[in-house]
Design an enzyme around this catalytic site. Sequence first.
Site, PDB file in Angstrom:
ATOM      1  N   SER A  12       0.830  -1.215   0.000  1.00  0.00           N
ATOM      2  CA  SER A  12       0.000   0.000   0.000  1.00  0.00           C
ATOM      3  C   SER A  12       0.864   1.265   0.000  1.00  0.00           C
ATOM      4  CB  SER A  12      -0.993   0.003   1.159  1.00  0.00           C
ATOM      5  OG  SER A  12      -0.345   0.234   2.376  1.00  0.00           O
ATOM      6  N   MET A  82      10.824  -6.848   4.423  1.00  0.00           N
ATOM      7  CA  MET A  82      11.006  -7.556   5.695  1.00  0.00           C
ATOM      8  C   MET A  82      12.344  -8.294   5.782  1.00  0.00           C
ATOM      9  SD  MET A  82       8.237  -6.656   7.091  1.00  0.00           S
ATOM     10  CE  MET A  82       7.825  -7.716   8.468  1.00  0.00           C
ATOM     11  N   ILE A  84      16.693  -7.581   6.631  1.00  0.00           N
ATOM     12  CA  ILE A  84      17.712  -6.612   7.041  1.00  0.00           C
ATOM     13  C   ILE A  84      18.848  -6.671   6.017  1.00  0.00           C
ATOM     14  CG2 ILE A  84      19.325  -5.944   8.856  1.00  0.00           C
ATOM     15  CD1 ILE A  84      17.481  -7.310  10.850  1.00  0.00           C
ATOM     16  N   HIS A 101       8.712   2.897   8.938  1.00  0.00           N
ATOM     17  CA  HIS A 101       8.438   1.951  10.023  1.00  0.00           C
ATOM     18  C   HIS A 101       7.227   2.428  10.831  1.00  0.00           C
ATOM     19  CE1 HIS A 101       9.140  -1.091  13.025  1.00  0.00           C
ATOM     20  NE2 HIS A 101       9.076  -0.167  13.972  1.00  0.00           N
ATOM     21  N   LEU A 136      18.279  -3.158  12.792  1.00  0.00           N
ATOM     22  CA  LEU A 136      16.854  -3.223  12.452  1.00  0.00           C
ATOM     23  C   LEU A 136      16.139  -1.922  12.811  1.00  0.00           C
ATOM     24  CD1 LEU A 136      14.364  -4.962  11.645  1.00  0.00           C
ATOM     25  CD2 LEU A 136      14.202  -5.629  14.052  1.00  0.00           C
ATOM     26  N   ASP A 137      15.435  -1.357  11.815  1.00  0.00           N
ATOM     27  CA  ASP A 137      14.628  -0.144  12.027  1.00  0.00           C
ATOM     28  C   ASP A 137      15.423   0.912  12.801  1.00  0.00           C
ATOM     29  OD1 ASP A 137      12.466  -1.371  10.738  1.00  0.00           O
ATOM     30  OD2 ASP A 137      11.903  -2.393  12.577  1.00  0.00           O
ATOM     31  N   GLU A 166       0.801   6.905   7.193  1.00  0.00           N
ATOM     32  CA  GLU A 166       2.082   6.490   6.606  1.00  0.00           C
ATOM     33  C   GLU A 166       2.179   6.925   5.145  1.00  0.00           C
ATOM     34  OE1 GLU A 166       3.649   2.550   6.953  1.00  0.00           O
ATOM     35  OE2 GLU A 166       2.610   2.195   8.836  1.00  0.00           O
TER      36      GLU A 166
HETATM   37  C1  GRF Z   1       3.910  -0.595   6.809  1.00  0.00           C
HETATM   38  O1  GRF Z   1       3.267  -0.475   8.050  1.00  0.00           O
HETATM   39  C2  GRF Z   1       5.339  -0.129   6.893  1.00  0.00           C
HETATM   40  O2  GRF Z   1       5.531   0.936   7.772  1.00  0.00           O
HETATM   41  C3  GRF Z   1       6.029  -1.362   7.427  1.00  0.00           C
HETATM   42  O3  GRF Z   1       5.396  -2.440   6.788  1.00  0.00           O
HETATM   43  C4  GRF Z   1       4.070  -2.061   6.424  1.00  0.00           C
HETATM   44  C5  GRF Z   1       3.980  -2.269   4.951  1.00  0.00           C
HETATM   45  O4  GRF Z   1       2.672  -2.063   4.485  1.00  0.00           O
HETATM   46  N1  GRF Z   1       7.454  -1.295   7.245  1.00  0.00           N
HETATM   47  P1  GRF Z   1       2.420  -1.987   2.919  1.00  0.00           P
HETATM   48  O5  GRF Z   1       3.034  -3.250   2.329  1.00  0.00           O
HETATM   49  O6  GRF Z   1       3.091  -0.756   2.410  1.00  0.00           O
HETATM   50  O7  GRF Z   1       0.937  -1.953   2.758  1.00  0.00           O
END
Ligand code: GRF
Length: 203
Positions: A12, A82, A84, A101, A136-137, A166
């Site tokens: 998204s 997902m 690192i 994040h 990480l993050d 976001e």
């Molecule tokens: C989001 O919450 C982003 O911050 C995190 O993973 C999620 C990804 O959502 N890193 P999408 O795949 O962009 O819908």
Amino acid sequence: MRVVVLISGRGSNLEALLKHQVNYSVEHVISNNFDAKGIAIAKQHGVSNTCINWSDQAAAENTLIDVLQVHQAELIVLAGFMRILSKKVLNAFPNKIINIHPSLLPKYPGLNTHQKVIDNKDELHGATVHLVDDQLDHGRTLAQTSFTVDSANDVKMLANQLISKEHKLLTTVMSLIGSATLTWDQEHIYMHDKTISTPLRIN
Ligand code: GRF
């Protein structure tokens, strides 16, 4: 500004980036997950993609570096990616990788951020866009968005509330970077050529 987006799932944030390309263009999408829904989103927008099998991380990262170089990535955006990245990738693209994040870093790196906000009865929740380092993050924070948590909200509600914020955060930051309004070097982050010491607030 030529951008390559790395994803692992829903996509998204990728979709928001594709819809708001102003000072940047998404040239290519890379996924470590062959079934990521975001791949279909890239295709709908006519953007090419590469899926990389991550079972051998070193081999995967060599491929990743090649693909990023072929597409002449000027900025790499981790949008729900997902994995690192090792120093090898970071060194190949110094200061060119950012991540979004779903927490107010340095609070809650890793997974289940919404649950942690609820468990700790936090008043504020939010998201962070930051430069990526080898933890990480983690890395220098560019910008954050936040909102007041309604204590009646469950994980799903918080996640829904945050994701649209976001999208606004990431697309706004990208437009600021693309217009060279938001810049950085090894030491500092700048807005309009002036050093900023706290992250931008984008609500
Ligand atoms: C989001 O919450 C982003 O911050 C995190 O993973 C999620 C990804 O959502 N890193 P999408 O795949 O962009 O819908």
